[in-house]
Design an enzyme around this catalytic site. Structure first.
Site, PDB file in Angstrom:
ATOM      1  N   HIS A 159       0.874  -1.173   0.000  1.00 41.47           N
ATOM      2  CA  HIS A 159       0.000   0.000   0.000  1.00 41.47           C
ATOM      3  C   HIS A 159       0.917   1.231   0.000  1.00 41.47           C
ATOM      4  CE1 HIS A 159      -2.843   2.952   1.680  1.00 41.47           C
ATOM      5  NE2 HIS A 159      -3.801   2.116   1.335  1.00 41.47           N
ATOM      6  N   ASP A 200       3.053  -4.352   8.098  1.00 41.07           N
ATOM      7  CA  ASP A 200       1.834  -3.572   7.945  1.00 41.07           C
ATOM      8  C   ASP A 200       0.666  -4.549   8.066  1.00 41.07           C
ATOM      9  OD1 ASP A 200      -0.475  -2.460   6.944  1.00 41.07           O
ATOM     10  OD2 ASP A 200       0.434  -1.666   5.113  1.00 41.07           O
ATOM     11  N   GLN A 204      -4.547  -5.124   6.916  1.00 36.63           N
ATOM     12  CA  GLN A 204      -5.531  -6.054   6.350  1.00 36.63           C
ATOM     13  C   GLN A 204      -5.457  -7.432   6.994  1.00 36.63           C
ATOM     14  OE1 GLN A 204      -7.860  -5.107   4.496  1.00 36.63           O
ATOM     15  NE2 GLN A 204      -7.110  -3.126   3.787  1.00 36.63           N
ATOM     16  N   LYS A 251     -10.440  -0.420  10.254  1.00 38.42           N
ATOM     17  CA  LYS A 251     -10.567  -1.640   9.448  1.00 38.42           C
ATOM     18  C   LYS A 251     -10.855  -2.845  10.343  1.00 38.42           C
ATOM     19  CE  LYS A 251      -7.288   0.129   6.057  1.00 38.42           C
ATOM     20  NZ  LYS A 251      -8.034   0.445   4.841  1.00 38.42           N
ATOM     21  N   CYS A 272      -4.589   2.364  -3.852  1.00 41.82           N
ATOM     22  CA  CYS A 272      -3.365   2.925  -3.276  1.00 41.82           C
ATOM     23  C   CYS A 272      -2.171   1.991  -3.496  1.00 41.82           C
ATOM     24  CB  CYS A 272      -3.516   3.216  -1.792  1.00 41.82           C
ATOM     25  SG  CYS A 272      -4.776   4.430  -1.440  1.00 41.82           S
TER      26      CYS A 272
END
Ligand SMILES: Cc1ncc(COP(=O)(O)O)c(C=O)c1O
Lengths: 436, 149
Positions: free
Chosen positions: A153, A230, A233, A256, A394
Site C-alpha cells: 500500500h 503492515d 488487512q 478496518k 493505493c
C-alpha cells in the site's frame, strides 16, 4: 455455510474407525458461524440503497462498526469525558483508566510483552511514518537499504521512499509472481549487510495474499535486520501474535478492525523504541521542560504528544472485545467459504479475470472485466445496492506490475453472506448486459 | 433522479463501444496527455489547428465508458470550430457537469447534453471532463501532460 463443508468431510469419514475419529472431531469442531446473529450487531447493514438492501463488500477500505463500539464511544462522551493524565478530578481518572485500559486490551489482542510497547496513533499510515521518521531516518546513511515489496500500500511505500530521498539510502523492492505471491527467493537475495529494515505487508489489500510473515521475520533476523509488518488487512481476518512472530514493529488501523476512524496502533519492541527519538513535540511527551532543557517522557507517552483520540481508543477496545466474543476461527472459515464461492461463481464469467490467485487469500477478490472498466462496474453495482471498491487501491506500483490501470475489488467481513455474493453476481450480470 | 440510465444514456454507450476520431492524427500540431489518478485513466488528445480553427482532432487511450464517450463526443463537437468556440464549449461543459446550465447553454451544447446526468454522480465528474481538460491543455501549449487532480 462452513458447517456445510464440515458436514461433508464428516460424512466421507463415516466407516469403521473413521466414524469414531469423526465423532471426536465433531466434538471439538467450532459451531458453524452464525451470520444472522452477527448481522444484528451492525445496524448500518439493515438499510436500502436506491431501494435495494445494502450489500457492503468494501470492508478492506473500512469495516462497519457493531453497536457495542458505537455505544462505547457515545457512553464515554455522555458519562466520562475529560482529558487524561492531567486532572486530579474523578472524570479525568475515569477517562485515563479507560484509555490505558484500551492500551492493555490492544496488548493482549496482539500478545505483546508490555503495554508500553503499544503506541496509539491515527492509523497504519501514521504508525509507518512514525517508524520511518524516528527509527529509519536517524539510522540511514547513503547506500543503506530498506526492503519493501511491489505489492505494498502507498502508506508502506511512500514514507520509506521519503526517508531514502532524505538520507541517500535506497529502496529495494521484492517482486511478486503472476499469481500475486512474494518471491521469497528474491526477498532472501535482497537481504544483505546494507539492509537496515524490512517493511512488508502482512496481507495485501489489493490481492488478498497472505504473506509468509514468520519466514520473513526469521530470514531477516538471521541477518540482524529488524522487520516492520503492515497489519492493516491482517488483523480483521486472523489472530496475530507479535510475541510469537517476533516482528519488531506491527501497525494496524482501528477502522478496518470494526473500530472507529482516527485511531490506530503501532506496536514496537521496547528495546528499539526506548532508543528512538520522539517525532512530535508537545504536551504529554515530556517529563520536564525548562527554558534550557526538555526531558522526554518514557514509552509510550514519548510518542503520544498532545491530547490523543481518547474516544477512539475506547471504541477500538470495544471492537477488540467484540471480536474476542466471536469464534474467530469459525469467522475466518466463513470468510474463506465466501471467497471460494465467489471465485467459483466468477469462473462462469468468461470476460472476468481474477487479479491475485494466491492460495489461502484473506477475504479479498480483485478482478478486471474485459467488457467494462472498473469504474463503470462500481457505478452500476452501486445502483444495485452493492458497494465495492474500484481503482488502484493505493497500490500504483502493483497495478503497474500487473499491467492494469485499476481493478474492481470485493472484500469480505464475517457479516457477509452467501446471498450477498449472489446479489453481487446478479449485479455483475447487469454490468455485462449494459457494456458487453 | 440519479437513475443509472441518465448516466449511461444510449448515445454514451454507443460512443463508448464505437469511439469516433479514435487513433493517431498525422497532421497534429498540438498534443497533450491527460491523466485521472483516481481511476488510472490516461488519454492523449491530438489537434491540428490552423488559423485559429480546429481542422482535425483525435484521441487515444484507455478509460471508463464515461471518459471514452466524452472524448469521442468532444472530438465530434469541436472539429471545424474555432479555438475560441472550443474553449467556450469547454467552459459550458464544465458548468453543466458541475453546477448545471440554463436552456440557452443547453442548446449551445447540443449533443453534449447527454452528459448532464453526470452531475448526479460526483465521483464521475472527473471522468467526463478529463478529455476537455486535455484538449484545453493541448490548445494552450504543445505536448504537455495534465491531471484531473
Ligand atoms: C495494507 C494497508 N496498509 C495501510 C493502509 C492505510 O491505512 P490507513 O489509511 O487507515 O492509515 C491500508 C488502508 O487502506 C491498507 O490496506
Amino acid at each position: 455455510m462452513n458447517g456445510h463443508a464440515a458436514n461433508g468431510s464428516a460424512v466421507e469419514q463415516v466407516n469403521g474407525h473413521a466414524a469414531e475419529v469423526a465423532a471426536v472431531e465433531q466434538a471439538f469442531r467450532p459451531a458453524p458461524f452464525n451470520v444472522a446473529a452477527v448481522r444484528r450487531d451492525f445496524p448500518i447493514l439493515q438499510q436500502q440503497i436506491y431501494g435495494k438492501p445494502l450489500v457492503y463488500l468494501d470492508n478492506a477500505a473500512t469495516a462497519q462498526k457493531p453497536t457495542s463500539v458505537i455505544d462505547a464511544i457515545s457512553n464515554y462522551y455522555l458519562a466520562d469525558n475529560a482529558n487524561i493524565h492531567r486532572g486530579v478530578h474523578l472524570l479525568s481518572e475515569r477517562a485515563t483508566a479507560a484509555y490505558e485500559g484500551a492500551r492493555e486490551a490492544v496488548r493482549r489482542f496482539l500478545n505483546a510483552a508490555e503495554s508500553r510497547e503499544i503506541v496509539f496513533v491515527r492509523g497504519t499510515t501514521e504508525a509507518v511514518n512514525l517508524v520511518a521518521h524516528s527509527y529509519a531516518r536517524p539510522a540511514l546513511k547513503p547506500d543503506d537499504e530498506i526492503v519493501v515489496s511491489v505489492m505494498e500500500h502507498h502508506s508502506n511505500f511512500v514514507p520509506w521512499k521519503m526517508a531514502c530521498e532524505a538520507t541517500g539510502a535506497r529502496l529495494r523492492v521484492v517482486p511478486i509472481t503472476d499469481a500475486g505471491e512474494l518471491r521469497m527467493d528474491e526477498y532472501e537475495r535482497l537481504l544483505c549487510d546494507r539492509t537496515r529494515l524490512v517493511a512488508l505487508g502482512h496481507v495485501s489489500n489489493a490481492l488478498g495474499t497472505v504473506n509468509p510473515v514468520a519466514d520473513i521475520v526469521r530470514l531477516a533476523h538471521a541477518r540482524g535486520i529488524p522487520v516492520l509488518l503492515d497489519g492493516a488487512q491482517a488483523v480483521p481476518h486472523m489472530a496475530v501474535d507479535v510475541g510469537a512472530l517476533d516482528c519488531d514493529f506491527y501497525a494496524f488501523s482501528g477502522h478496518k478492525l470494526f473500530g472507529p476512524t482516527g485511531i490506530g496502533v503501532l506496536y514496537g519492541k521496547a528495546a528499539l523504541m526506548d532508543h528512538m527519538p520522539p517525532w512530535q513535540g508537545g504536551g504529554d511527551m515530556i517529563s520536564s521542560v525548562t527554558l534550557e532543557e526538555v526531558r522526554y517522557n518514557t514509552l509510550p507517552a514519548k510518542f503520544e504528544a498532545g491530547t490523543p483520540d481518547i474516544a477512539g481508543a475506547i471504541g477500538l477496545a470495544a471492537a477488540i472485545e467484540y471480536l474476542n466474543g466471536l469464534d474467530r476461527v469459525a469467522a475466518a472459515a466463513h470468510e474463506a467459504a465466501l471467497t471460494r464461492y465467489l471465485e467459483e461463481r466468477l469462473s462462469g464469467f468468461p470476460d472476468v479475470t481474477l487479479v491475485g490467485r494466491a492460495p489461502g487469500k484473506a477475504g479479498i477478490v480483485s478482478f478486471v472485466m474485459s467488457s467494462a472498466h472498473p469504474h463503470d462496474i462500481g457505478t452500476v453495482l452501486d445502483h444495485e445496492g452493492v458497494a465495492i471498491r474500484t481503482g488502484h487501491h493505493c497500490c500504483q506500483p502493483l497495478m503497474h506490475r500487473l499491467g492494469v490501470p485499476a481493478t474492481a475489488r470485493v472484500s469480505f467481513a464475517f457479516y457477509n453472506t452467501r446471498e450477498e455474493v449472489d446479489r453481487f453476481v446478479d449485479a455483475l450480470a447487469r454490468v455485462r448486459e449494459m457494456f458487453g | 433522479m440519479s437513475d443509472l440510465r441518465e448516466l449511461y444514456q444510449e448515445v454514451i454507450l454507443d460512443h463508448h463501444k464505437r469511439p469516433r476520431n479514435f487513433g493517431p492524427l498525422a497532421a497534429a500540431n498540438h498534443n497533450a496527455d491527460g491523466h485521472n489518478p483516481l481511476c488510472g485513466d490516461r488519454l492523449t488528445v491530438h489537434v491540428d489547428v490552423a488559423d485559429g480553427v480546429i481542422r482535425g482532432v483525435s484521441f487515444e487511450g484507455a478509460g471508463c465508458a464515461i471518459s471514452r464517450a466524452s472524448a469521442s463526443l468532444m472530438t465530434d463537437a469541436v472539429k471545424g470550430k474555432s479555438v475560441a468556440e472550443a474553449e467556450r464549449l469547454f467552459e459550458e461543459f464544465r458548468q453543466m457537469v458541475t453546477s448545471g446550465v440554463d436552456q440557452a447553454v443547453e442548446e449551445s451544447l447540443g449533443k453534449l447534453t447527454v452528459f448532464c446526468g453526470v452531475r448526479e454522480f460526483p465521483s464521475r465528474v472527473k471522468c467526463a471532463s478529463l478529455s476537455w481538460h486535455t484538449l484545453h491543455a493541448a490548445l494552450e501549449s504543445k505536448d504537455t501532460a495534465v491531471s484531473t487532480e
